[in-house]
Write an enzyme that holds these catalytic residues in place. Structure first.
Site, mmCIF file in Angstrom:
data_model
loop_
_atom_site.group_PDB
_atom_site.id
_atom_site.type_symbol
_atom_site.label_atom_id
_atom_site.label_comp_id
_atom_site.label_asym_id
_atom_site.label_seq_id
_atom_site.Cartn_x
_atom_site.Cartn_y
_atom_site.Cartn_z
ATOM 1 N N LYS A 34 -19.871 -9.487 7.952
ATOM 2 C CA LYS A 34 -18.916 -9.348 9.056
ATOM 3 C C LYS A 34 -17.912 -8.248 8.731
ATOM 4 O O LYS A 34 -17.816 -7.796 7.582
ATOM 5 C CB LYS A 34 -18.191 -10.680 9.288
ATOM 6 C CG LYS A 34 -17.443 -11.195 8.073
ATOM 7 C CD LYS A 34 -16.867 -12.574 8.311
ATOM 8 C CE LYS A 34 -16.123 -13.048 7.060
ATOM 9 N NZ LYS A 34 -15.459 -14.343 7.271
ATOM 10 N N ARG A 133 -9.800 -24.602 10.688
ATOM 11 C CA ARG A 133 -9.801 -23.283 11.332
ATOM 12 C C ARG A 133 -10.805 -23.356 12.477
ATOM 13 O O ARG A 133 -10.442 -23.663 13.594
ATOM 14 C CB ARG A 133 -10.156 -22.222 10.279
ATOM 15 C CG ARG A 133 -9.831 -20.812 10.634
ATOM 16 C CD ARG A 133 -10.139 -19.874 9.481
ATOM 17 N NE ARG A 133 -11.517 -19.987 8.989
ATOM 18 C CZ ARG A 133 -12.059 -19.142 8.126
ATOM 19 N NH1 ARG A 133 -11.343 -18.133 7.637
ATOM 20 N NH2 ARG A 133 -13.305 -19.286 7.728
ATOM 21 N N TYR A 249 9.767 10.703 3.184
ATOM 22 C CA TYR A 249 10.649 10.140 4.207
ATOM 23 C C TYR A 249 11.702 9.224 3.589
ATOM 24 O O TYR A 249 11.425 8.463 2.659
ATOM 25 C CB TYR A 249 9.840 9.334 5.230
ATOM 26 C CG TYR A 249 9.055 10.176 6.201
ATOM 27 C CD1 TYR A 249 9.696 11.091 7.038
ATOM 28 C CD2 TYR A 249 7.679 10.059 6.289
ATOM 29 C CE1 TYR A 249 8.972 11.860 7.945
ATOM 30 C CE2 TYR A 249 6.942 10.820 7.193
ATOM 31 C CZ TYR A 249 7.606 11.723 8.013
ATOM 32 O OH TYR A 249 6.893 12.486 8.910
ATOM 33 N N MET A 297 1.826 8.622 7.054
ATOM 34 C CA MET A 297 0.630 8.370 7.858
ATOM 35 C C MET A 297 -0.624 8.985 7.257
ATOM 36 O O MET A 297 -1.685 8.349 7.216
ATOM 37 C CB MET A 297 0.829 8.901 9.278
ATOM 38 C CG MET A 297 -0.351 8.620 10.197
ATOM 39 S SD MET A 297 -0.110 9.218 11.883
ATOM 40 C CE MET A 297 1.167 8.106 12.463
#
Length: 355
Positions: A34, A133, A249, A297
């Protein structure tokens, strides 16, 4: 196309599979593929495992199942863990996908389409034994026990459950779940069973039943299996900075000496978490190199000041994931798990398969 490359060693994954098969002895071993094979390529991994006689592949959704069926053909079993819904039932039938039915509503839907097609439809049932779940509740299981017509029209191939804390070998909750599962199975004596996920395989033969369903262990996310993944990124920029220079940053890193700073072309858009800012590391020629400043990013900065000058050049490759920095080790730095590191590997990375 990214300058970064994820290298996936299929031979390592196959060897991990064979190790798990050896532990399980007489039980079958399938593969959880998956989330695109935990980010590594479901099709490529499945084809490699077919060479080792794996025939059961577990995906999350019908969409994943269709993609895998188109690639693999009809000679394997593809199981859809999220089950069946009104909107995708016909697709499951068309592509010969077997749903894992998680509640009475899904059983009802599958029965409806069995009647529509006038034939038995294959399915697995998922009994909730404590992970809370997915899975049929104890009340729903009791209804199935008392009214077998609820399964009319269905070809029940396996009953499965899922362990909540199998990576903790001595946790008593594992045995609680096992005993609940066995108690339910007494009412379905002719149906095959599956309980063990990756961790469950290492809990012992009592947990193996007819079919084990490893995922993480195939991809090296277990102490006994090997990491098949390498992620490398080249240095694309170099600069010499003086004492008290700010990097990135928000100026979260300030040099404490004259420094050589290299820039690598990956960032949080590639699934490299911003939480690695000022605390992650990469490796160049087996030497640890710290990440400095914010992960942005598309870029990260690393401090290569302590490397020999001959090893600092444009194009020099840094290892982000590999033998020195496995997914589990990387995950521990930011308080997550290796699964997340792998499934977050960005689509911009080039994938290279070896083995």
């Amino acid at each position: 196309m990214s300058l970064c490359t994820v290298e996936i060693n299929l031979s390592t994954i196959k060897n991990n599979y064979l190790l798990l098969q050896d532990i399980c002895k007489t039980s079958l071993v399938g593969a959880a593929v998956k989330a695109n094979g935990y980010g590594l390529g479901a099709v490529q991994i499945s084809k490699a495992l077919i060479e080792e006689n794996c025939r059961h592949f577990f995906v999350a959704s019908s969409e994943e199942g269709v993609n895998l069926r188109n690639a693999l053909g009809l000679d394997v079993n593809i199981l859809v863990l999220n089950g069946v819904f009104e909107h995708d039932a016909l697709e499951l039938i068309e592509y010969n996908l077997t749903p894992v039915l998680n509640n009475l509503k899904q059983i009802e839907i599958w029965q409806k389409f069995s009647n529509l097609k006038n034939r038995l439809l294959p399915c697995y049932l998922h009994f909730n034994t404590g992970i809370n779940r997915l899975g049929l509740s104890s009340d729903e299981i009791e209804q199935l026990i008392n009214d077998r017509d609820l399964l009319k029209g269905l070809d029940l191939q396996y009953i499965i459950s899922h362990l909540a804390i199998s990576e903790e070998i001595d946790n008593p909750y594992n045995l609680e779940q096992l005993n609940r599962f066995k108690a339910y199975l007494q009412y379905f004596p002719n149906v095959k069973a599956s309980l063990a996920n990756s961790g469950g395989i290492f809990l012992g033969q009592d947990y193996h039943f007819d079919l084990a369903r490893p995922g993480a262990a195939l991809y090296g996310l277990n102490p006994l299996t090997k990491n098949p993944v390498t992620l490398k990124a080249p240095i694309i920029h170099l600069q010499n900075l003086t004492l008290d220079s700010h990097i990135g940053y928000n100026m979260t890193f300030t040099t404490k000496r004259d420094s050589v700073i290299a820039t690598l072309p990956l960032g949080y858009a590639d699934g490299f978490s911003r939480n690695f800012s000022n605390q992650g590391e990469v490796f160049i020629n087996s030497r640890s190199v710290p990440i400095v400043g914010r992960v942005s990013m598309d870029l990260i900065n690393i401090d290569v000041t302590d490397l020999p000058p001959s090893e600092i050049f444009l194009g020099q490759e840094a290892e982000i994931i590999g033998n020195y920095c496995t997914p589990d080790k990387i995950a521990s730095i930011i308080g997550t798990i290796g699964y997340e590191v792998l499934t977050n590997l960005g689509s911009r990375y080039k994938r290279k398969y070896i083995g």
